[in-house]
Design a protein around this motif. Structure first.
Motif, PDB file in Angstrom:
ATOM      1  N   ILE A 247      40.749 -27.354 -63.394  1.00 39.86           N
ATOM      2  CA  ILE A 247      40.893 -27.484 -64.847  1.00 39.86           C
ATOM      3  C   ILE A 247      42.019 -26.584 -65.338  1.00 39.86           C
ATOM      4  N   ARG A 248      42.075 -25.360 -64.835  1.00 39.68           N
ATOM      5  CA  ARG A 248      43.154 -24.444 -65.220  1.00 39.68           C
ATOM      6  C   ARG A 248      44.514 -25.011 -64.822  1.00 39.68           C
ATOM      7  N   GLN A 249      44.576 -25.621 -63.656  1.00 37.48           N
ATOM      8  CA  GLN A 249      45.837 -26.214 -63.200  1.00 37.48           C
ATOM      9  C   GLN A 249      46.266 -27.365 -64.114  1.00 37.48           C
ATOM     10  N   LEU A 250      45.286 -28.184 -64.548  1.00 38.59           N
ATOM     11  CA  LEU A 250      45.591 -29.289 -65.458  1.00 38.59           C
ATOM     12  C   LEU A 250      46.080 -28.765 -66.806  1.00 38.59           C
TER      13      LEU A 250
ATOM     14  N   ARG B 274      48.866 -39.457 -64.927  1.00 37.73           N
ATOM     15  CA  ARG B 274      50.212 -39.147 -64.398  1.00 37.73           C
ATOM     16  C   ARG B 274      50.339 -37.674 -64.009  1.00 37.73           C
ATOM     17  N   ILE B 275      49.908 -36.788 -64.896  1.00 39.22           N
ATOM     18  CA  ILE B 275      50.089 -35.356 -64.644  1.00 39.22           C
ATOM     19  C   ILE B 275      49.123 -34.859 -63.563  1.00 39.22           C
ATOM     20  N   SER B 276      47.905 -35.390 -63.546  1.00 37.14           N
ATOM     21  CA  SER B 276      46.927 -34.925 -62.548  1.00 37.14           C
ATOM     22  C   SER B 276      47.310 -35.328 -61.140  1.00 37.14           C
ATOM     23  N   ARG B 277      48.151 -36.340 -61.005  1.00 38.52           N
ATOM     24  CA  ARG B 277      48.568 -36.806 -59.677  1.00 38.52           C
ATOM     25  C   ARG B 277      49.796 -36.083 -59.161  1.00 38.52           C
ATOM     26  N   ASN B 278      50.444 -35.306 -60.036  1.00 36.32           N
ATOM     27  CA  ASN B 278      51.652 -34.593 -59.608  1.00 36.32           C
ATOM     28  C   ASN B 278      51.304 -33.346 -58.797  1.00 36.32           C
TER      29      ASN B 278
END
Length: 219
Positions: A86-89, A215-219
């Motif tokens: 979650i922090r990374q997202l 999109r962002i979670s897959r990067n």
């Protein structure tokens, strides 16, 4: 029965964009799993959906017939995010904001923190909350630190009160309130994305959030 439960996911979808269709399918899949339906029942929903999309494809309403969840995927548990993820997202959305200067990404980061801190299910419900629905309530055990709370309608209750984690109250909420300090924002505005174009079209806003989250979670 089946159509009534599916229709709200697809009524306002722009069928010219396959990504929007995929997001609506994923949203339906998540809702059915959250309702703890039997896998055979979920399969019936997607069988009906498959027939609908095949007919739409044959009639050239859509250009590509979307891929629906397989039986194997239906049987899988919905993945949960760990605190580190979650922090990374959140950090990824903040970086996107720094790169684009688009407040949308900064607000998605706050929305993620909001759901995490309150325990409310991510979805359309948080997007319906307006500013007047938030208030501070007294904590008898700690009167010097009132608790931030909000009330909203959920699928199980017409008036559900959620309370926020102190870290959210102290660090994130003040920043949210100051974000639009120079704009004409009042209590009737939405708590999140109050100045988003076509804000009352909840489906389009949710689609935009879902698309960028994927999109962002897959990067």
């Amino acid at each position: 029965k089946y159509l009534n439960h599916m229709r709200h996911h697809f009524d306002d979808v722009d069928y010219r964009t396959s990504e929007y269709i995929d997001n609506a399918i994923e949203e339906l899949h998540i809702e059915l799993k959250d309702r703890k339906l039997e896998d055979t029942t979920i399969s019936k929903y997607f069988n009906i959906l498959n027939q609908m999309f095949n007919r739409a494809f044959k009639n050239r309403v859509i250009q590509i017939c979307p891929e629906l969840p397989t039986t194997k995927r239906i049987n899988q548990e919905r993945p949960m995010y760990f605190p580190k993820e979650i922090r990374q997202l959140v950090n990824a959305f903040k970086k996107e904001y720094e790169k684009t200067n688009d407040r949308f990404y900064d607000e998605v980061a706050d929305l993620i923190q909001f759901c995490r801190s309150s325990g409310i299910r991510p979805g359309k419900e948080p997007l319906r909350i307006k500013r007047f629905q938030t208030r501070f309530i007294n904590d008898p055990d700690n009167p010097s630190n009132p608790i931030l709370s909000f009330n909203c309608k959920t699928k199980t209750k017409t008036n559900h009160i959620f309370t926020m984690h102190p870290d959210f109250t102290d660090e994130i909420y003040p920043r949210m309130m100051s974000r639009y300090a120079e704009d004409k924002i009042n209590a009737e505005h939405y708590l999140f994305f109050p100045l988003e174009k076509n804000r009352d079209n909840l489906d389009k806003l949710y689609q935009r959030i879902s698309t960028n989250f994927t999109r962002i979670s897959r990067n």
